[in-house]
Design a protein around this motif. Structure first.
Motif, PDB file in Angstrom:
ATOM      1  N   PRO A 163     -91.863 -15.716 -58.463  1.00  0.00           N
ATOM      2  CA  PRO A 163     -91.236 -16.749 -59.280  1.00  0.00           C
ATOM      3  C   PRO A 163     -92.221 -17.868 -59.600  1.00  0.00           C
ATOM      4  O   PRO A 163     -93.166 -18.106 -58.841  1.00  0.00           O
ATOM      5  N   PRO A 164     -92.031 -18.554 -60.709  1.00  0.00           N
ATOM      6  CA  PRO A 164     -92.965 -19.641 -61.064  1.00  0.00           C
ATOM      7  C   PRO A 164     -92.885 -20.798 -60.073  1.00  0.00           C
ATOM      8  O   PRO A 164     -91.859 -21.000 -59.409  1.00  0.00           O
ATOM      9  N   GLU A 165     -93.955 -21.530 -60.013  1.00  0.00           N
ATOM     10  CA  GLU A 165     -94.042 -22.632 -59.057  1.00  0.00           C
ATOM     11  C   GLU A 165     -92.999 -23.716 -59.362  1.00  0.00           C
ATOM     12  O   GLU A 165     -92.522 -24.395 -58.468  1.00  0.00           O
ATOM     13  N   SER A 166     -92.619 -23.842 -60.626  1.00  0.00           N
ATOM     14  CA  SER A 166     -91.655 -24.880 -60.999  1.00  0.00           C
ATOM     15  C   SER A 166     -90.279 -24.637 -60.359  1.00  0.00           C
ATOM     16  O   SER A 166     -89.499 -25.575 -60.214  1.00  0.00           O
ATOM     17  N   ASP A 167     -89.972 -23.430 -59.947  1.00  0.00           N
ATOM     18  CA  ASP A 167     -88.705 -23.136 -59.275  1.00  0.00           C
ATOM     19  C   ASP A 167     -88.630 -23.782 -57.897  1.00  0.00           C
ATOM     20  O   ASP A 167     -87.536 -23.975 -57.361  1.00  0.00           O
ATOM     21  N   PHE A 168     -89.763 -24.138 -57.322  1.00  0.00           N
ATOM     22  CA  PHE A 168     -89.800 -24.650 -55.956  1.00  0.00           C
ATOM     23  C   PHE A 168     -90.123 -26.139 -55.885  1.00  0.00           C
ATOM     24  O   PHE A 168     -90.251 -26.679 -54.796  1.00  0.00           O
ATOM     25  N   GLN A 169     -90.240 -26.801 -57.003  1.00  0.00           N
ATOM     26  CA  GLN A 169     -90.497 -28.236 -57.004  1.00  0.00           C
ATOM     27  C   GLN A 169     -89.234 -28.992 -56.638  1.00  0.00           C
ATOM     28  O   GLN A 169     -88.140 -28.606 -57.017  1.00  0.00           O
ATOM     29  N   LYS A 170     -89.402 -30.085 -55.927  1.00  0.00           N
ATOM     30  CA  LYS A 170     -88.240 -30.868 -55.470  1.00  0.00           C
ATOM     31  C   LYS A 170     -87.749 -31.784 -56.558  1.00  0.00           C
ATOM     32  O   LYS A 170     -88.293 -32.227 -57.421  1.00  0.00           O
TER      33      LYS A 170
ATOM     34  N   ILE B  25     -90.655 -23.933 -48.572  1.00  0.00           N
ATOM     35  CA  ILE B  25     -90.339 -22.911 -49.565  1.00  0.00           C
ATOM     36  C   ILE B  25     -89.787 -21.686 -48.855  1.00  0.00           C
ATOM     37  O   ILE B  25     -90.269 -21.303 -47.797  1.00  0.00           O
TER      38      ILE B  25
ATOM     39  N   CYS C  10     -88.840 -17.556 -49.290  1.00  0.00           N
ATOM     40  CA  CYS C  10     -89.036 -16.355 -50.086  1.00  0.00           C
ATOM     41  C   CYS C  10     -87.684 -15.949 -50.672  1.00  0.00           C
ATOM     42  O   CYS C  10     -86.701 -15.841 -49.935  1.00  0.00           O
ATOM     43  N   PRO C  11     -87.606 -15.714 -51.983  1.00  0.00           N
ATOM     44  CA  PRO C  11     -86.324 -15.354 -52.582  1.00  0.00           C
ATOM     45  C   PRO C  11     -85.833 -13.964 -52.173  1.00  0.00           C
ATOM     46  O   PRO C  11     -84.650 -13.665 -52.278  1.00  0.00           O
TER      47      PRO C  11
ATOM     48  N   TYR D 203     -96.781 -22.873 -52.056  1.00  0.00           N
ATOM     49  CA  TYR D 203     -96.637 -21.855 -53.090  1.00  0.00           C
ATOM     50  C   TYR D 203     -97.729 -20.784 -53.003  1.00  0.00           C
ATOM     51  O   TYR D 203     -97.461 -19.606 -53.230  1.00  0.00           O
TER      52      TYR D 203
END
Length: 73
Positions: free
Chosen positions: A66-73, A37, A39-40, A49
């Motif tokens: 940001p929500p965790e769903s933004d970082f799911q593959k 992950i 950091c944006p 996360y």
């Protein structure tokens, strides 16, 4: 001559141990693969996360996490 034999045995043992250590390589590749992950805000690589949440709260408190769903593959 006993010392010569001990010296040769010690040399052989040291060579075997050095060969074992030479087989173990760097862990940089495995470490980089574990940092999935980014950091944006500052683009630092982070392992998961929960660590990202801690990082954002500590380093970028004014930014929203940001929500965790933004970082799911």
């Amino acid at each position: 001559m006993a010392r010569g034999q001990q010296k040769e045995q010690a040399r052989q043992k040291a060579q075997k141990e050095a060969a074992k250590r030479a087989g173990a390589g760097s862990q940089l590749g495995a470490r980089a693969a574990g940092l999935t992950i980014k950091c944006p805000k500052c683009f630092i690589a982070i392992a998961n996360y929960n660590l990202l949440k801690q990082h954002m709260e500590a380093k970028h408190p004014k930014e929203t996490v940001p929500p965790e769903s933004d970082f799911q593959k």
